[in-house]
Design a protein around this motif. Structure first.
Motif, PDB file in Angstrom:
ATOM      1  N   PRO B  81     -37.790  63.140   2.209  1.00 22.11           N
ATOM      2  CA  PRO B  81     -36.373  63.440   2.005  1.00 22.11           C
ATOM      3  C   PRO B  81     -36.128  64.326   0.783  1.00 22.11           C
ATOM      4  O   PRO B  81     -36.902  64.299  -0.167  1.00 22.11           O
ATOM      5  CB  PRO B  81     -35.756  62.057   1.775  1.00 22.11           C
ATOM      6  CG  PRO B  81     -36.863  61.249   1.191  1.00 22.11           C
ATOM      7  CD  PRO B  81     -38.136  61.767   1.815  1.00 22.11           C
ATOM      8  N   VAL B  82     -35.036  65.086   0.849  1.00 20.53           N
ATOM      9  CA  VAL B  82     -34.533  65.770  -0.341  1.00 20.53           C
ATOM     10  C   VAL B  82     -33.793  64.721  -1.170  1.00 20.53           C
ATOM     11  O   VAL B  82     -33.051  63.909  -0.624  1.00 20.53           O
ATOM     12  CB  VAL B  82     -33.573  66.906   0.064  1.00 20.53           C
ATOM     13  CG1 VAL B  82     -32.829  67.453  -1.137  1.00 20.53           C
ATOM     14  CG2 VAL B  82     -34.345  68.006   0.795  1.00 20.53           C
ATOM     15  N   VAL B  83     -34.004  64.712  -2.481  1.00 18.95           N
ATOM     16  CA  VAL B  83     -33.410  63.689  -3.334  1.00 18.95           C
ATOM     17  C   VAL B  83     -32.330  64.302  -4.223  1.00 18.95           C
ATOM     18  O   VAL B  83     -32.513  65.379  -4.782  1.00 18.95           O
ATOM     19  CB  VAL B  83     -34.485  63.026  -4.224  1.00 18.95           C
ATOM     20  CG1 VAL B  83     -33.872  61.938  -5.094  1.00 18.95           C
ATOM     21  CG2 VAL B  83     -35.602  62.445  -3.366  1.00 18.95           C
ATOM     22  N   ILE B  84     -31.200  63.605  -4.303  1.00 18.54           N
ATOM     23  CA  ILE B  84     -30.142  63.982  -5.250  1.00 18.54           C
ATOM     24  C   ILE B  84     -29.840  62.757  -6.097  1.00 18.54           C
ATOM     25  O   ILE B  84     -29.597  61.671  -5.557  1.00 18.54           O
ATOM     26  CB  ILE B  84     -28.872  64.447  -4.512  1.00 18.54           C
ATOM     27  CG1 ILE B  84     -29.151  65.751  -3.756  1.00 18.54           C
ATOM     28  CG2 ILE B  84     -27.709  64.624  -5.490  1.00 18.54           C
ATOM     29  CD1 ILE B  84     -28.020  66.200  -2.854  1.00 18.54           C
ATOM     30  N   PHE B  85     -29.896  62.934  -7.405  1.00 15.85           N
ATOM     31  CA  PHE B  85     -29.582  61.811  -8.298  1.00 15.85           C
ATOM     32  C   PHE B  85     -28.111  61.849  -8.665  1.00 15.85           C
ATOM     33  O   PHE B  85     -27.533  62.921  -8.845  1.00 15.85           O
ATOM     34  CB  PHE B  85     -30.407  61.896  -9.580  1.00 15.85           C
ATOM     35  CG  PHE B  85     -31.866  61.614  -9.374  1.00 15.85           C
ATOM     36  CD1 PHE B  85     -32.306  60.327  -9.117  1.00 15.85           C
ATOM     37  CD2 PHE B  85     -32.803  62.635  -9.416  1.00 15.85           C
ATOM     38  CE1 PHE B  85     -33.640  60.053  -8.922  1.00 15.85           C
ATOM     39  CE2 PHE B  85     -34.143  62.382  -9.213  1.00 15.85           C
ATOM     40  CZ  PHE B  85     -34.562  61.083  -8.960  1.00 15.85           C
ATOM     41  N   ILE B  86     -27.514  60.662  -8.790  1.00 22.06           N
ATOM     42  CA  ILE B  86     -26.156  60.570  -9.328  1.00 22.06           C
ATOM     43  C   ILE B  86     -26.180  59.512 -10.424  1.00 22.06           C
ATOM     44  O   ILE B  86     -26.920  58.532 -10.335  1.00 22.06           O
ATOM     45  CB  ILE B  86     -25.114  60.218  -8.242  1.00 22.06           C
ATOM     46  CG1 ILE B  86     -25.500  58.931  -7.507  1.00 22.06           C
ATOM     47  CG2 ILE B  86     -24.988  61.346  -7.253  1.00 22.06           C
ATOM     48  CD1 ILE B  86     -24.473  58.507  -6.468  1.00 22.06           C
ATOM     49  N   ALA B 109     -32.955  68.185  -5.131  1.00 15.81           N
ATOM     50  CA  ALA B 109     -31.918  69.214  -5.047  1.00 15.81           C
ATOM     51  C   ALA B 109     -31.112  69.290  -6.338  1.00 15.81           C
ATOM     52  O   ALA B 109     -30.537  70.322  -6.635  1.00 15.81           O
ATOM     53  CB  ALA B 109     -30.990  68.931  -3.871  1.00 15.81           C
ATOM     54  N   GLY B 110     -31.063  68.191  -7.106  1.00 15.35           N
ATOM     55  CA  GLY B 110     -30.317  68.241  -8.351  1.00 15.35           C
ATOM     56  C   GLY B 110     -29.794  66.880  -8.731  1.00 15.35           C
ATOM     57  O   GLY B 110     -30.166  65.869  -8.131  1.00 15.35           O
ATOM     58  N   SER B 111     -28.936  66.876  -9.766  1.00 14.53           N
ATOM     59  CA  SER B 111     -28.333  65.618 -10.174  1.00 14.53           C
ATOM     60  C   SER B 111     -26.863  65.859 -10.466  1.00 14.53           C
ATOM     61  O   SER B 111     -26.483  66.933 -10.894  1.00 14.53           O
ATOM     62  CB  SER B 111     -29.052  65.046 -11.393  1.00 14.53           C
ATOM     63  OG  SER B 111     -28.684  65.757 -12.545  1.00 14.53           O
ATOM     64  N   LEU B 112     -26.052  64.862 -10.207  1.00 14.00           N
ATOM     65  CA  LEU B 112     -24.610  64.998 -10.380  1.00 14.00           C
ATOM     66  C   LEU B 112     -24.099  63.858 -11.236  1.00 14.00           C
ATOM     67  O   LEU B 112     -24.585  62.729 -11.146  1.00 14.00           O
ATOM     68  CB  LEU B 112     -23.910  64.950  -9.017  1.00 14.00           C
ATOM     69  CG  LEU B 112     -24.204  66.110  -8.071  1.00 14.00           C
ATOM     70  CD1 LEU B 112     -23.684  65.787  -6.671  1.00 14.00           C
ATOM     71  CD2 LEU B 112     -23.570  67.386  -8.589  1.00 14.00           C
ATOM     72  N   ARG B 122     -21.497  68.860  -1.880  1.00 17.48           N
ATOM     73  CA  ARG B 122     -21.665  69.693  -0.685  1.00 17.48           C
ATOM     74  C   ARG B 122     -22.429  70.968  -1.014  1.00 17.48           C
ATOM     75  O   ARG B 122     -23.315  71.379  -0.272  1.00 17.48           O
ATOM     76  CB  ARG B 122     -20.300  70.008  -0.065  1.00 17.48           C
ATOM     77  CG  ARG B 122     -19.793  68.862   0.800  1.00 17.48           C
ATOM     78  CD  ARG B 122     -18.740  69.348   1.779  1.00 17.48           C
ATOM     79  NE  ARG B 122     -17.519  69.686   1.074  1.00 17.48           N
ATOM     80  CZ  ARG B 122     -16.495  68.838   0.950  1.00 17.48           C
ATOM     81  NH1 ARG B 122     -16.551  67.640   1.475  1.00 17.48           N
ATOM     82  NH2 ARG B 122     -15.416  69.202   0.306  1.00 17.48           N
ATOM     83  N   ASP B 123     -22.110  71.590  -2.163  1.00 15.83           N
ATOM     84  CA  ASP B 123     -22.852  72.796  -2.562  1.00 15.83           C
ATOM     85  C   ASP B 123     -24.337  72.496  -2.653  1.00 15.83           C
ATOM     86  O   ASP B 123     -25.179  73.291  -2.253  1.00 15.83           O
ATOM     87  CB  ASP B 123     -22.368  73.300  -3.925  1.00 15.83           C
ATOM     88  CG  ASP B 123     -20.991  73.929  -3.828  1.00 15.83           C
ATOM     89  OD1 ASP B 123     -20.544  74.173  -2.690  1.00 15.83           O
ATOM     90  OD2 ASP B 123     -20.380  74.174  -4.891  1.00 15.83           O
ATOM     91  N   MET B 124     -24.636  71.341  -3.219  1.00 12.49           N
ATOM     92  CA  MET B 124     -26.038  70.980  -3.422  1.00 12.49           C
ATOM     93  C   MET B 124     -26.736  70.734  -2.080  1.00 12.49           C
ATOM     94  O   MET B 124     -27.896  71.079  -1.904  1.00 12.49           O
ATOM     95  CB  MET B 124     -26.085  69.725  -4.287  1.00 12.49           C
ATOM     96  CG  MET B 124     -27.337  69.601  -5.104  1.00 12.49           C
ATOM     97  SD  MET B 124     -27.153  68.288  -6.305  1.00 12.49           S
ATOM     98  CE  MET B 124     -26.672  69.228  -7.746  1.00 12.49           C
ATOM     99  N   LEU B 125     -26.001  70.171  -1.139  1.00 11.54           N
ATOM    100  CA  LEU B 125     -26.601  69.861   0.164  1.00 11.54           C
ATOM    101  C   LEU B 125     -26.835  71.111   1.002  1.00 11.54           C
ATOM    102  O   LEU B 125     -27.640  71.105   1.921  1.00 11.54           O
ATOM    103  CB  LEU B 125     -25.696  68.898   0.940  1.00 11.54           C
ATOM    104  CG  LEU B 125     -25.728  67.458   0.451  1.00 11.54           C
ATOM    105  CD1 LEU B 125     -24.600  66.656   1.080  1.00 11.54           C
ATOM    106  CD2 LEU B 125     -27.073  66.814   0.761  1.00 11.54           C
TER     107      LEU B 125
END
Lengths: 131, 398
Positions: B81-86, B109-112, B122-125
């Motif tokens: 999976p692509v991972v995004i941290f929050i 993909a990044g962190s928010l 959404r931009d990150m996805l």
């Protein structure tokens, strides 16, 4: 009448753009549903002196309130959470937080009324009365 | 698993806050994602056991546990999976988590920052992050010392050249010579395998002099058409204390008819310099002769500030691990900027290694890095290919 904005209207307007009005109503509905449980747990944990439980609940309330656009409540709950990491809880702080939460819940009720069924004065006038 | 952009993709939100899960699920639903939600690590593990996910959005703070403990499971789940941290935690923690996940081999993909702004999510996805470079498989084909000495004897270890290019005008300013060991019928032996082997087995001086000879001969060829184009040769710390080094270099320069200014000696402190005084003495003699000295892979291993203080370097090479992350990792970029600034203060020229895109080249040029090296300009190539490349080349302007 409170002299602070209990609801961050800019946040909710942005959220409505992102996930729709229906989504915002659902968010506030979930908050209204969960908040009484948080408040009951806060009171009980304070009465029993269970500090970890108190801190966890303050953390959960802070997260929920911020995500629901209830910024003052979110900040107050977070402040309690942080304070509990250092000091003993203060009865007045817990009571103030609960009062703020109840006022915020009431503000959500008014907001729902204003957005779902605008009265003769229109939603803008009703919202002004909420602040 | 369907993972194309136009079919529904599956996403898992791991967050202990119900409203946050709800907002994210609704926000990504508009992008064609089917979202599942997990309120705890255990829930998340159960979801990963049941289904394959294209994206996992992970809160770093999960009640009494944390999102980091899920990274291993994400790597092992088989769905990549692509991972995004929050998180509400500070930037350094979010950046460190991204680095950690990348080191685990996950695509990040990044962190928010929380509360998550759906538009930013959404931009990150909409962008798919690149896969981290796979670690080379070291189990295969590790050569023996005998194979190495035989290969050296048979001239099976060849010298390739990678251009160094001016970031200001695209002019080729030099070449780095690189030893390569292609093996017929099997994968080439990576230099970070056979160089340490040569160091351990006492043949590194022979290998270094062999590469230097080939490099200087090649350089004498390209200088007929590109008289300002130098050649860089890597010199192991073990060879630095060889007292015959300056005379050997003199002899080879004389044989090839090159001036000392044509040669750059690149020093990587892959191992600790056993006798810093002897090394400093030899390096100082090389500088006096007019040979340039470059500190290679700066910021890694032992290539440190102390070396800059002790050795008379004239050039600093920023390691590719900093360059390659300078657009995705704000701290890597700060280190690059600080390094360029320090080099300027010390009067060193700077070469950034590992440049792969124009945007990185532009960034580096804008902060005063004069020279770049990397696949954007050219991969390592044989002498014949290089001469053709040089003659055909139009300057790359960045």
């Amino acid at each position: 009448m409170h002299m602070i904005h209990l609801i961050d209207h800019d946040y909710l307007a942005q959220l409505a753009e992102d996930i729709g009005d229906e989504g915002v109503h659902e968010v506030l509905g979930v908050f209204s549903e969960d908040a009484p449980g948080y408040l009951a747990t806060l009171q009980q944990a304070y009465a029993d002196g269970r500090l970890a439980e108190l801190r966890r609940t303050a953390h959960a309330l802070a997260g929920a309130a911020r995500n629901a656009g209830l910024t003052p409540l979110g900040e107050a709950a977070y402040a309690l959470q942080v304070a509990l990491e250092r000091t003993e809880p203060d009865a007045a702080d817990v009571a103030a937080l609960i009062r703020l939460a109840e006022a915020s819940l009431a503000a959500i009720g008014d907001w729902n009324g204003a957005t779902e069924a605008p009265g003769p004065e229109g939603p803008a006038a009703t919202r002004t009365a909420l602040i | 698993v369907n993972s194309g952009p136009y079919v529904s993709r599956r996403l898992l939100v791991v967050d202990d806050e119900r409203i946050q899960r709800l907002i994210i699920a609704r926000a990504v639903g508009n992008l064609g994602f089917v979202a599942d939600a997990a309120a705890s690590l255990d829930d998340a593990l159960a979801c990963l056991g049941d289904r394959a996910y294209d994206v996992v959005i992970l809160d770093l703070s999960l009640g009494e546990t944390d999102g980091i403990s899920l990274l291993q499971a994400l790597r092992d789940c088989g769905c990549d999976p692509v991972v995004i941290f929050i998180s509400r935690l500070d930037d350094r923690i979010r950046i460190a988590s991204m680095r950690l996940a990348t080191a685990f081999g996950l695509r990040v993909a990044g962190s928010l920052h929380k509360p998550v702004a759906p538009a930013a999510l959404r931009d990150m996805l909409l962008q798919t992050p690149p896969r981290p470079a796979a670690a080379p498989d070291r189990a295969v084909n590790v050569p023996t010392v005998e194979e190495l000495t035989r290969a050296m004897h048979n001239n099976a270890i060849v010298t390739q050249f990678q251009p160094k290019v001016s970031l200001n005008d695209g002019a080729v300013v030099g070449m780095e010579s690189l030893a390569r060991w292609p093996r017929g019928g099997s994968a080439p032996v990576p230099p970070d395998v056979f160089i340490p082997l040569a160091e351990r087995s006492g043949v590194i001086a022979t290998l270094t002099f062999s590469v230097m000879r080939q490099a200087l001969i090649a350089c004498s060829q390209w200088r007929k058409t590109h008289p300002a184009c130098s050649v860089a040769v890597n010199i192991s710390p073990l060879v630095l204390t060889d007292p015959t080094l300056p005379d050997e270099i003199d002899r080879m320069l004389h044989e090839t008819g090159l001036s000392p200014g044509a040669l750059v000696a690149e020093i990587t402190e892959s191992t600790v310099i056993a006798n810093p005084l002897a090394a400093a003495q030899i390096l100082t003699r090389l500088r006096i002769k007019g040979i340039s000295l470059s500190i290679d892979d700066f910021g890694t291993g032992h290539s440190s500030l102390l070396s800059l203080l002790r050795m008379p370097f004239s050039e600093l090479k920023i390691d590719q691990s900093f360059t390659s992350q300078c657009e995705t990792d704000p701290e890597a970029w700060k280190i690059v900027r600080a390094t360029v600034s320090m080099a300027r203060e010390l009067g060193l020229s700077v070469v950034a290694e590992g440049i792969e895109t124009n945007s990185v080249a532009e960034r580096l040029r804008d902060i005063g890095c004069q020279t770049g090296q990397g696949w954007l300009f050219g991969r390592p190539m044989s002498e014949a290919t290089l001469l053709a490349w040089l003659n055909e080349r139009e300057p790359v302007t960045v």
